[in-house]
Design a protein around this motif. Structure first.
Motif, PDB file in Angstrom:
ATOM      1  N   TYR A 132       0.799  -1.226   0.000  1.00 19.17           N
ATOM      2  CA  TYR A 132       0.000   0.000   0.000  1.00 19.17           C
ATOM      3  C   TYR A 132       0.832   1.278   0.000  1.00 19.17           C
ATOM      4  CZ  TYR A 132      -4.121  -2.882   0.775  1.00 19.17           C
ATOM      5  OH  TYR A 132      -5.133  -3.799   0.627  1.00 19.17           O
ATOM      6  N   GLU A 133       2.051   1.231   0.561  1.00 18.51           N
ATOM      7  CA  GLU A 133       2.861   2.445   0.649  1.00 18.51           C
ATOM      8  C   GLU A 133       4.223   2.322  -0.022  1.00 18.51           C
ATOM      9  OE1 GLU A 133       2.420   5.624   1.905  1.00 18.51           O
ATOM     10  OE2 GLU A 133       0.293   5.102   1.961  1.00 18.51           O
ATOM     11  N   GLY A 134       4.606   1.117  -0.371  1.00 23.50           N
ATOM     12  CA  GLY A 134       5.909   0.911  -0.983  1.00 23.50           C
ATOM     13  C   GLY A 134       5.862   0.736  -2.492  1.00 23.50           C
ATOM     14  N   GLY A 135       4.698   0.959  -3.081  1.00 22.57           N
ATOM     15  CA  GLY A 135       4.569   0.865  -4.524  1.00 22.57           C
ATOM     16  C   GLY A 135       4.286  -0.521  -5.056  1.00 22.57           C
ATOM     17  N   GLY A 136       4.040  -1.484  -4.172  1.00 24.34           N
ATOM     18  CA  GLY A 136       3.848  -2.860  -4.600  1.00 24.34           C
ATOM     19  C   GLY A 136       2.674  -3.055  -5.541  1.00 24.34           C
ATOM     20  N   LEU A 140       3.133  -4.420  -9.352  1.00 21.98           N
ATOM     21  CA  LEU A 140       2.506  -5.673  -9.751  1.00 21.98           C
ATOM     22  C   LEU A 140       1.554  -5.473 -10.924  1.00 21.98           C
ATOM     23  CD1 LEU A 140       1.958  -7.208  -6.228  1.00 21.98           C
ATOM     24  CD2 LEU A 140       3.279  -8.254  -8.078  1.00 21.98           C
ATOM     25  N   ASN A 141       0.869  -4.347 -10.952  1.00 23.96           N
ATOM     26  CA  ASN A 141      -0.067  -4.135 -12.053  1.00 23.96           C
ATOM     27  C   ASN A 141       0.634  -3.836 -13.373  1.00 23.96           C
ATOM     28  OD1 ASN A 141      -2.903  -4.567 -11.397  1.00 23.96           O
ATOM     29  ND2 ASN A 141      -2.472  -3.152  -9.715  1.00 23.96           N
ATOM     30  N   GLU A 142       1.872  -3.383 -13.323  1.00 30.98           N
ATOM     31  CA  GLU A 142       2.651  -3.320 -14.559  1.00 30.98           C
ATOM     32  C   GLU A 142       2.864  -4.730 -15.109  1.00 30.98           C
ATOM     33  OE1 GLU A 142       6.252  -1.027 -14.373  1.00 30.98           O
ATOM     34  OE2 GLU A 142       5.359   0.441 -13.001  1.00 30.98           O
ATOM     35  N   LEU A 143       3.088  -5.682 -14.200  1.00 31.17           N
ATOM     36  CA  LEU A 143       3.225  -7.082 -14.598  1.00 31.17           C
ATOM     37  C   LEU A 143       1.894  -7.653 -15.086  1.00 31.17           C
ATOM     38  CD1 LEU A 143       4.788  -9.881 -14.558  1.00 31.17           C
ATOM     39  CD2 LEU A 143       3.957 -10.089 -12.188  1.00 31.17           C
ATOM     40  N   PHE A 144       0.841  -7.423 -14.297  1.00 32.74           N
ATOM     41  CA  PHE A 144      -0.460  -8.031 -14.600  1.00 32.74           C
ATOM     42  C   PHE A 144      -1.044  -7.563 -15.921  1.00 32.74           C
ATOM     43  CE2 PHE A 144      -1.207  -8.296  -9.710  1.00 32.74           C
ATOM     44  CZ  PHE A 144      -0.424  -9.432  -9.647  1.00 32.74           C
ATOM     45  N   ARG A 145      -0.712  -6.345 -16.322  1.00 33.89           N
ATOM     46  CA  ARG A 145      -1.247  -5.849 -17.606  1.00 33.89           C
ATOM     47  C   ARG A 145      -0.856  -6.762 -18.768  1.00 33.89           C
ATOM     48  NH1 ARG A 145      -0.546  -0.558 -15.536  1.00 33.89           N
ATOM     49  NH2 ARG A 145       1.609  -0.430 -16.322  1.00 33.89           N
ATOM     50  N   GLY A 146       0.300  -7.365 -18.672  1.00 38.10           N
ATOM     51  CA  GLY A 146       0.729  -8.290 -19.721  1.00 38.10           C
ATOM     52  C   GLY A 146      -0.087  -9.569 -19.751  1.00 38.10           C
ATOM     53  N   ASN A 148      -3.510  -9.367 -19.150  1.00 32.63           N
ATOM     54  CA  ASN A 148      -4.876  -8.874 -19.319  1.00 32.63           C
ATOM     55  C   ASN A 148      -5.639  -8.811 -17.991  1.00 32.63           C
ATOM     56  OD1 ASN A 148      -6.947  -7.839 -20.991  1.00 32.63           O
ATOM     57  ND2 ASN A 148      -7.953  -9.837 -21.072  1.00 32.63           N
ATOM     58  N   CYS A 149      -4.934  -8.423 -16.925  1.00 33.22           N
ATOM     59  CA  CYS A 149      -5.542  -8.395 -15.599  1.00 33.22           C
ATOM     60  C   CYS A 149      -5.172  -7.127 -14.836  1.00 33.22           C
ATOM     61  CB  CYS A 149      -5.086  -9.599 -14.771  1.00 33.22           C
ATOM     62  SG  CYS A 149      -5.715 -11.180 -15.328  1.00 33.22           S
ATOM     63  N   TYR A 150      -6.026  -6.785 -13.869  1.00 30.82           N
ATOM     64  CA  TYR A 150      -5.733  -5.781 -12.858  1.00 30.82           C
ATOM     65  C   TYR A 150      -5.869  -6.473 -11.513  1.00 30.82           C
ATOM     66  CZ  TYR A 150      -6.002  -1.650  -9.900  1.00 30.82           C
ATOM     67  OH  TYR A 150      -5.773  -0.719  -8.924  1.00 30.82           O
ATOM     68  N   GLY A 151      -4.923  -6.233 -10.595  1.00 31.54           N
ATOM     69  CA  GLY A 151      -4.929  -6.950  -9.332  1.00 31.54           C
ATOM     70  C   GLY A 151      -4.843  -6.069  -8.114  1.00 31.54           C
ATOM     71  N   LEU A 152      -5.410  -6.558  -7.023  1.00 28.82           N
ATOM     72  CA  LEU A 152      -5.352  -5.904  -5.713  1.00 28.82           C
ATOM     73  C   LEU A 152      -5.237  -6.973  -4.635  1.00 28.82           C
ATOM     74  CD1 LEU A 152      -8.286  -3.325  -6.004  1.00 28.82           C
ATOM     75  CD2 LEU A 152      -5.861  -2.733  -5.791  1.00 28.82           C
ATOM     76  N   PRO A 153      -4.602  -6.662  -3.493  1.00 26.43           N
ATOM     77  CA  PRO A 153      -4.686  -7.592  -2.366  1.00 26.43           C
ATOM     78  C   PRO A 153      -6.145  -7.760  -1.941  1.00 26.43           C
ATOM     79  CG  PRO A 153      -3.026  -5.895  -1.979  1.00 26.43           C
ATOM     80  CD  PRO A 153      -3.815  -5.462  -3.176  1.00 26.43           C
ATOM     81  N   LEU A 154      -6.536  -9.006  -1.736  1.00 26.98           N
ATOM     82  CA  LEU A 154      -7.867  -9.278  -1.181  1.00 26.98           C
ATOM     83  C   LEU A 154      -7.688 -10.417  -0.182  1.00 26.98           C
ATOM     84  CD1 LEU A 154     -11.239  -9.755  -3.143  1.00 26.98           C
ATOM     85  CD2 LEU A 154     -10.793 -10.529  -0.826  1.00 26.98           C
ATOM     86  N   GLY A 155      -7.230 -10.052   0.992  1.00 25.30           N
ATOM     87  CA  GLY A 155      -7.019 -11.032   2.041  1.00 25.30           C
ATOM     88  C   GLY A 155      -5.544 -11.248   2.330  1.00 25.30           C
ATOM     89  N   THR A 156      -5.270 -11.570   3.582  1.00 23.43           N
ATOM     90  CA  THR A 156      -3.930 -11.987   3.992  1.00 23.43           C
ATOM     91  C   THR A 156      -4.084 -12.931   5.172  1.00 23.43           C
ATOM     92  OG1 THR A 156      -1.704 -11.231   4.539  1.00 23.43           O
ATOM     93  CG2 THR A 156      -3.520 -10.037   5.566  1.00 23.43           C
TER      94      THR A 156
END
Length: 367
Positions: A132-136, A140-146, A148-156
């Protein structure tokens, strides 16, 4: 000042406020937002109310934030697609979204592991801070775009247990040829110290362990593991899960579907995903202690991994990180800022968090 003028202006203001209030509270505003229906496929057994349940918490919050205009229906593994094909279904547009563990997909790209957690990586708070604060999330979404996805943390999950073993692990040699269900880069490390990693979905684990198709299994922690019944077929319960100091689960959304959302709905998704993330770890932290006590009362043998095993796995994990960074540009791009955040936070945690926790653990042990 003219008292009648003041009263006149006050009356006019009151009248305007009275007229405005019904407009602001009118469902007409909600009706101007589009009605959207999504399907979300989960990689987690429906019997597990924390990890699977987080998807339902997320969907319910999205609906509440959008006056029920944005509805997300959650499906269990196998109801639409198998558990380990959730991301493929999102990529292809078969479903709009999934709730899954990105380390399942390191075969696509090893950098997917950063969305879950690396062996001997960050703990729960550190992983959250980096996301959330370190740019993760952005990295990751630069990776996921390749994909065809957008991602967010949903649970830990918090720190996990090291899994259930049919036989004791007394030395590194005991891992030779051991068939263990373990996903992602943790499985790669296990293979480098002689083990044989197997990737299986949650619903397939108990029968595989019972039949002896596998010798050991890692899933999560006492609350879930008790429900899955592993203690009935494997007596030894090891800790810690060195492959996941914390494990994030992820919301993955088809990129076209994400881009088509109104800004307010995107905000609702971000808020709901963060809320479900906090909810999941709180649920595990409050329920794991009693579940562990119940397991021990039923004869479970609690064991720490031998230091020899931990040290060997640590050496291989650090070597694997460097090898992946050398040959994968996507891995290297994320690894460099991730490693700096990890090292910086560890230095700080040694001063405050670790010293506090270590003191209290020593006090508790003397009581």
């Amino acid at each position: 000042m003219d008292r009648r003028a003041i009263l006149g202006r006050g009356a006019l203001a009151a009248t305007a406020a009275g007229l405005a209030a019904p407009i602001l509270s009118s469902p007409a505003l909600a009706q101007s937002a589009p009605a959207i229906r999504w399907r979300l496929t989960s990689s987690y057994p429906t019997s597990l109310d924390a990890i699977h349940g987080a998807g339902h918490v997320f969907a319910r919050t999205v609906a509440e934030l959008t006056d029920d205009r944005f509805q997300i229906r959650v499906f269990g593994p196998g109801e639409v697609v198998p558990a380990l094909q959730a991301l493929d279904a999102v990529q292809a547009g078969t479903v709009e979204a999934c709730h899954t563990t990105c380390s399942f997909y390191t075969g696509k790209n090893p950098a997917f592991a950063f969305a879950t957690g690396l062996p001997f990586g960050m703990n729960t708070r550190q992983q959250s801070a980096w996301m959330y604060e370190g740019g993760g999330i952005d990295l990751l979404n630069e990776l996921f775009r390749g994909y065809n996805c957008y991602g967010l943390p949903l649970g830990t999950t918090g720190a996990q247990m090291g899994g259930w073993f049919r036989k004791e692990i007394k030395a590194l040699a005991d891992l030779q040829g051991l068939k263990m269900r373990i996903a992602g880069l943790g499985g790669t490390v296990l293979s480098r110290v002689g083990g044989v990693p197997q990737q299986l979905a949650g619903g397939d684990l108990y029968p595989a362990l019972e039949r002896g198709t596998i010798d050991a299994v890692e899933w999560l922690g006492p609350y879930d593991d008790e429900k899955l019944g592993f203690h009935k077929v494997a007596p030894y319960y090891y800790y810690p899960a060195w492959w996941e100091g914390a494990a994030n689960t992820s919301l993955m959304v088809n990129l076209d579907q994400w881009n088509a959302l109104p800004a307010s709905y995107k905000a609702a998704v971000r808020v709901a995903a963060a809320d479900a993330t906090s909810w999941m770890v709180a649920r595990y932290d409050t329920r794991n202690p009693e579940a562990l006590r119940r397991l021990l009362a039923q004869g479970t043998q609690l064991r720490a991994f031998p230091r020899e095993v931990m040290d060997a796995c640590y050496r291989e994990a650090m070597a694997l990180e460097q090898e992946l960074a050398a040959k994968s540009p996507e891995f290297r791009k994320i690894h460099e800022p991730w490693a700096k955040s990890r090292d910086d936070m560890r230095a700080w945690f040694r001063v405050a968090e670790l010293s506090f926790d270590s003191y209290l653990a020593q006090v508790a042990a003397r009581r």
